[in-house]
Design a protein around this motif. Structure first.
Motif, short mmCIF file in Angstrom:
data_model
loop_
_atom_site.label_atom_id
_atom_site.label_comp_id
_atom_site.label_asym_id
_atom_site.label_seq_id
_atom_site.Cartn_x
_atom_site.Cartn_y
_atom_site.Cartn_z
N ILE A 23 59.02 52.72 34.18
CA ILE A 23 58.83 51.27 34.27
C ILE A 23 57.73 50.83 33.31
N SER A 24 56.64 51.57 33.24
CA SER A 24 55.55 51.22 32.33
C SER A 24 56.01 51.28 30.88
N ILE A 25 56.75 52.31 30.52
CA ILE A 25 57.27 52.43 29.15
C ILE A 25 58.25 51.30 28.87
N LYS A 26 59.09 50.98 29.84
CA LYS A 26 60.03 49.87 29.68
C LYS A 26 59.29 48.56 29.45
N MET A 27 58.21 48.33 30.20
CA MET A 27 57.43 47.10 30.02
C MET A 27 56.78 47.04 28.64
N PHE A 28 56.27 48.18 28.18
CA PHE A 28 55.67 48.21 26.84
C PHE A 28 56.74 47.91 25.78
N CYS A 29 57.90 48.54 25.90
CA CYS A 29 58.98 48.29 24.94
C CYS A 29 59.45 46.84 24.98
N ALA A 30 59.47 46.26 26.17
CA ALA A 30 59.84 44.84 26.28
C ALA A 30 58.82 43.97 25.55
N TYR A 31 57.55 44.30 25.67
CA TYR A 31 56.49 43.56 24.98
C TYR A 31 56.64 43.67 23.47
N ILE A 32 56.78 44.88 22.94
CA ILE A 32 56.81 45.04 21.48
C ILE A 32 58.13 44.59 20.85
N SER A 33 59.18 44.46 21.65
CA SER A 33 60.45 44.00 21.10
C SER A 33 60.70 42.51 21.35
N CYS A 38 67.26 55.90 33.94
CA CYS A 38 65.96 55.99 34.61
C CYS A 38 66.12 56.77 35.91
N ALA A 39 64.99 57.04 36.54
CA ALA A 39 64.98 57.90 37.72
C ALA A 39 65.94 57.41 38.80
N ARG A 97 58.77 66.54 33.91
CA ARG A 97 59.40 67.02 35.15
C ARG A 97 59.54 68.53 35.17
N SER A 98 59.16 69.21 34.09
CA SER A 98 59.29 70.66 34.04
C SER A 98 57.90 71.31 34.00
N GLY A 99 57.88 72.59 33.89
CA GLY A 99 56.61 73.30 33.78
C GLY A 99 56.01 73.65 35.14
N SER A 100 54.76 74.06 35.11
CA SER A 100 54.11 74.53 36.34
C SER A 100 53.70 73.40 37.28
N LYS A 101 53.50 72.21 36.75
CA LYS A 101 53.11 71.07 37.59
C LYS A 101 54.01 69.86 37.29
N PRO A 102 55.27 69.93 37.69
CA PRO A 102 56.18 68.81 37.40
C PRO A 102 55.79 67.55 38.17
N ILE A 103 56.01 66.42 37.54
CA ILE A 103 55.73 65.15 38.22
C ILE A 103 56.81 64.86 39.24
N MET A 104 56.47 64.08 40.25
CA MET A 104 57.42 63.69 41.29
C MET A 104 58.36 62.61 40.74
N VAL A 105 59.47 62.41 41.41
CA VAL A 105 60.43 61.39 41.00
C VAL A 105 59.77 60.01 41.01
N SER A 106 58.95 59.75 42.02
CA SER A 106 58.30 58.44 42.10
C SER A 106 57.34 58.23 40.93
N THR A 107 56.68 59.29 40.48
CA THR A 107 55.80 59.18 39.31
C THR A 107 56.63 58.94 38.06
N ALA A 108 57.74 59.67 37.93
CA ALA A 108 58.62 59.47 36.78
C ALA A 108 59.12 58.03 36.74
N ARG A 109 59.49 57.50 37.89
CA ARG A 109 59.96 56.12 37.98
C ARG A 109 58.87 55.15 37.50
N GLY A 110 57.64 55.37 37.96
CA GLY A 110 56.53 54.52 37.53
C GLY A 110 56.28 54.61 36.04
N TYR A 111 56.36 55.81 35.50
CA TYR A 111 56.18 55.99 34.06
C TYR A 111 57.28 55.28 33.28
#
Length: 145
Positions: free
Chosen positions: A80-90, A117-118, A64-78
């Motif tokens: 969710i994807s990380i949450k799904m991966f963690c749900a799978y491995i746990s 989360c976002a 979310r920082s730097g010269s090209k920060p991601i949008m809130v909707s992109t952060a939310r999608g990321y």
């Protein structure tokens, strides 16, 4: 190859297989999700069984920082994807938690929770109606997102 890399690669392969069994698209869904997980591992310098909420927050804050920060909707999608991966491995049905505990003495954990989360709605799919709607209807009501 070292045991950590082997286990991580197995986690990614297993998660990809699980998603394929649900008929998700390889190029549009599975590959970007796997790339995101690899990106987080590269950012943290840790394997998923070492991740904590602090690493996940730092990863999203970095994006979310730097010269090209991601949008809130992109952060939310990321998130969710990380949450799904963690749900799978746990999930005990996939045995990664036991494998990690036996090999590394650590168990994978969920790194994104509702309050980390976002938006609160990002994980549950529910949101509170607006205050004006609550006042008119006389009570609190949930609506599907």
């Amino acid at each position: 190859m070292d045991p950590e890399s082997t286990v991580f690669r197995g986690m990614l392969e297993g998660w990809a297989r699980q998603q394929r069994s649900r008929f998700l698209q390889e190029s549009g869904t599975i590959a970007p999700r796997l790339a995101l997980i690899r990106r987080m591992a590269d950012f943290t310098g840790q394997y998923p069984w070492q991740w904590t909420p602090a690493e996940a927050e730092a990863f999203i804050a970095h994006l979310r920082s730097g010269s090209k920060p991601i949008m809130v909707s992109t952060a939310r999608g990321y998130e969710i994807s990380i949450k799904m991966f963690c749900a799978y491995i746990s999930d005990p049905r996939y045995s990664w938690a036991g494998e990690c505990e036996q090999r590394f003495g650590l168990v994978p954990q969920q790194v994104f929770h509702e309050w980390k989360c976002a938006t609160r709605r990002c994980l549950s799919g529910w949101r509170w109606k607006t205050p004006s709607v609550r006042r008119r209807s006389g009570g609190l009501k949930l609506e599907a997102a």
